[in-house]
Design an enzyme around this catalytic site. Structure first.
Site, PDB file in Angstrom:
ATOM      1  N   GLY A 212      99.914 -28.868  79.578  1.00 18.98           N
ATOM      2  CA  GLY A 212      99.994 -29.828  80.692  1.00 18.98           C
ATOM      3  C   GLY A 212     100.736 -31.072  80.278  1.00 18.98           C
ATOM      4  N   ASN A 213     100.626 -32.121  81.063  1.00 18.97           N
ATOM      5  CA  ASN A 213     101.244 -33.391  80.687  1.00 18.97           C
ATOM      6  C   ASN A 213     100.399 -34.547  81.220  1.00 18.97           C
ATOM      7  OD1 ASN A 213     102.283 -34.250  83.383  1.00 18.97           O
ATOM      8  ND2 ASN A 213     103.406 -32.317  83.194  1.00 18.97           N
ATOM      9  N   HIS A 214     100.801 -35.765  80.871  1.00 19.59           N
ATOM     10  CA  HIS A 214      99.963 -36.938  81.155  1.00 19.59           C
ATOM     11  C   HIS A 214     100.155 -37.520  82.554  1.00 19.59           C
ATOM     12  CE1 HIS A 214      98.207 -37.252  77.261  1.00 19.59           C
ATOM     13  NE2 HIS A 214      99.382 -37.306  76.648  1.00 19.59           N
TER      14      HIS A 214
END
Ligand code: CTP
Length: 403
Positions: A212-214
């Protein structure tokens, strides 16, 4: 969320028995998120107390130009009051008050405020049926409508006199619905359908892990809210996020992976007028999702990744009439790379974030963007809150339809 949310409403109450209903009206307006400033005519004080209305509106109630008992001799400035409101509502509007409004008979604070108000004015008459039909009252209606004031018609039913007919103050719920409908009708994006993608996507490695990512989703949620506040019907297709949105014009479609976001976008795209891709979509996903949790048996673990579909590019390819907006996050040759993206993805506008700018990027409440349109007009913006950037993006959409 109601279109009345955040609106500053001057509520002028004149002296008829229906004034007792204004306690409920104030409650409904406050519940809808409006700020309500009550101004009462002296006669209305016989029907409902300022204390009730001040408590419900959480503001002092004004009914005189100055308070005789106040030693400081403070002046209740009708000009300031008049300029404060986003709209003025006079309810109930008695025959006497309507006649004063129509003729500029400025003998109390309510009428002085009305004459000073620059905002749209709505009035909800309330009186006995014969008074309501009297040519003098009808003349007041005509005059006020010619001034641009908007009538919220009285309703039919039992009247305080014991008679039955037209003249009852519209029910508070109906007054609020009337205002909401009328305000919505005037909004610049009324009737436009806008799709927004937001948040990250999660690409499963096994049943419990993902790539995923932030991204918090804040930029996309702010755009959705700003577009809805200006009258658009919004479909917000969002990856996993803790954010929530409560607005009657926003439909949230939750998704998890890039493929789910792609499918949801294409389900809605044909019927949309505008699409804005604010999501941080994963560019790669594990080629194979392990059916069971991967055990840490080996010293190293290799994952084979495959490309996800570029949602924005696919929307650009299928574009018929849609106004298409994408984001670009660049670290070098920003303008050049963003300009290439406009062509490559067939966009109408790109919102460029440069990571070289302080205050721009993922986990920040602020953003510093540059707009580049399909004619390659470059417009650098100041560092602003994400809400303000969202407002600017929605303004660009409005300008597109006004051009
Ligand atoms: N985007 C998308 N689908 C993807 C990847 C990106 O819809 N699979 C959209 C984003 O929502 C954003 C824009 O494309 O509006 C961002 O593109 P970006 O990731 O900056 O650039 P890429 O085109 O992916 O190219 P690169 O990362 O190589 O710069």
């Amino acid at each position: 969320m109601s279109v009345l949310s955040g609106k500053k409403i001057l509520l002028g109450i004149s002296g008829g028995i229906a004034a007792y209903k204004t306690a409920h009206l104030v409650r409904l307006l406050i519940k809808a998120g409006a700020h309500v400033q009550v101004v009462m005519s002296p006669a209305s004080l016989h029907f409902v107390t300022p204390l009730t209305l001040a408590t419900l509106s959480k503001r002092p109630v004004y009914s005189t130009f100055y308070d005789e008992e106040d030693e400081k001799g403070l002046w209740n400035n009708h000009v300031e009051l008049g300029l404060w409101g986003d709209l003025m509502l006079i309810a109930p509007a008695t025959a006497n008050t309507l006649s004063k409004m129509a003729n500029g008979t400025c003998d109390n604070l309510l009428i002085a405020t009305y004459l000073s108000a620059k905002c749209p004015v709505y009035f909800a008459p309330a009186m006995d049926l014969d008074m309501y039909k009297h040519p003098s009252t009808l003349e007041s209606f005509h005059k006020l409508e010619a001034f641009g004031n908007i009538i919220i018609p009285a309703e039919n039913g039992e009247l305080a006199s014991g008679l039955s007919g037209e003249g009852r103050l519209a029910e508070p719920e109906n007054i609020v619905a009337f205002l909401e409908k009328d305000l919505l009708r005037q909004l610049p994006l009324k009737g436009k359908k806008i799709m927004v993608t937001a948040g990250p996507t999660y690409e499963a490695i096994d049943p419990v892990r993902f790539i995923g990512n932030h991204s918090s989703g804040k930029m996309g949620f702010d755009i959705a809210l700003q577009a809805a506040n200006r009258g658009a019907e919004v479909v917000l297709i969002s990856g996993p996020t803790h954010l929530q949105i409560d607005h009657a014009l926003v439909t949230v479609v939750p998704v998890v992976s890039a493929q789910e976001m792609y499918d949801a976008c294409h389900q809605y795209y044909n019927t949309m007028d505008v699409a804005i891709a604010a999501a941080a979509v994963a560019d790669y996903r594990p080629k194979n999702k392990a059916p069971q949790k991967i055990k840490k048996d080996d010293a190293t673990l290799s994952l084979t990744l495959e490309k996800t579909a570029d949602i924005l590019a696919s929307l650009g390819k299928q574009k018929t009439h849609q106004f298409l907006i994408g984001f670009a996050l660049e670290t070098e040759n920003e303008i050049e790379n963003a300009t290439l993206k406009i062509q490559k993805k067939n966009l109408d506008l790109i919102v460029l974030n440069s990571l070289n700018d302080e205050g721009a990027g993922f986990a920040q409440p602020t953003n510093k963007v540059t707009f580049i349109d399909r004619n390659f007009t470059i417009e650098p913006m100041e560092l602003k809150s994400k809400e303000a950037v969202a407002f600017d993006i929605v303004t660009k959409i409005i300008q597109h339809y006004e051009a």
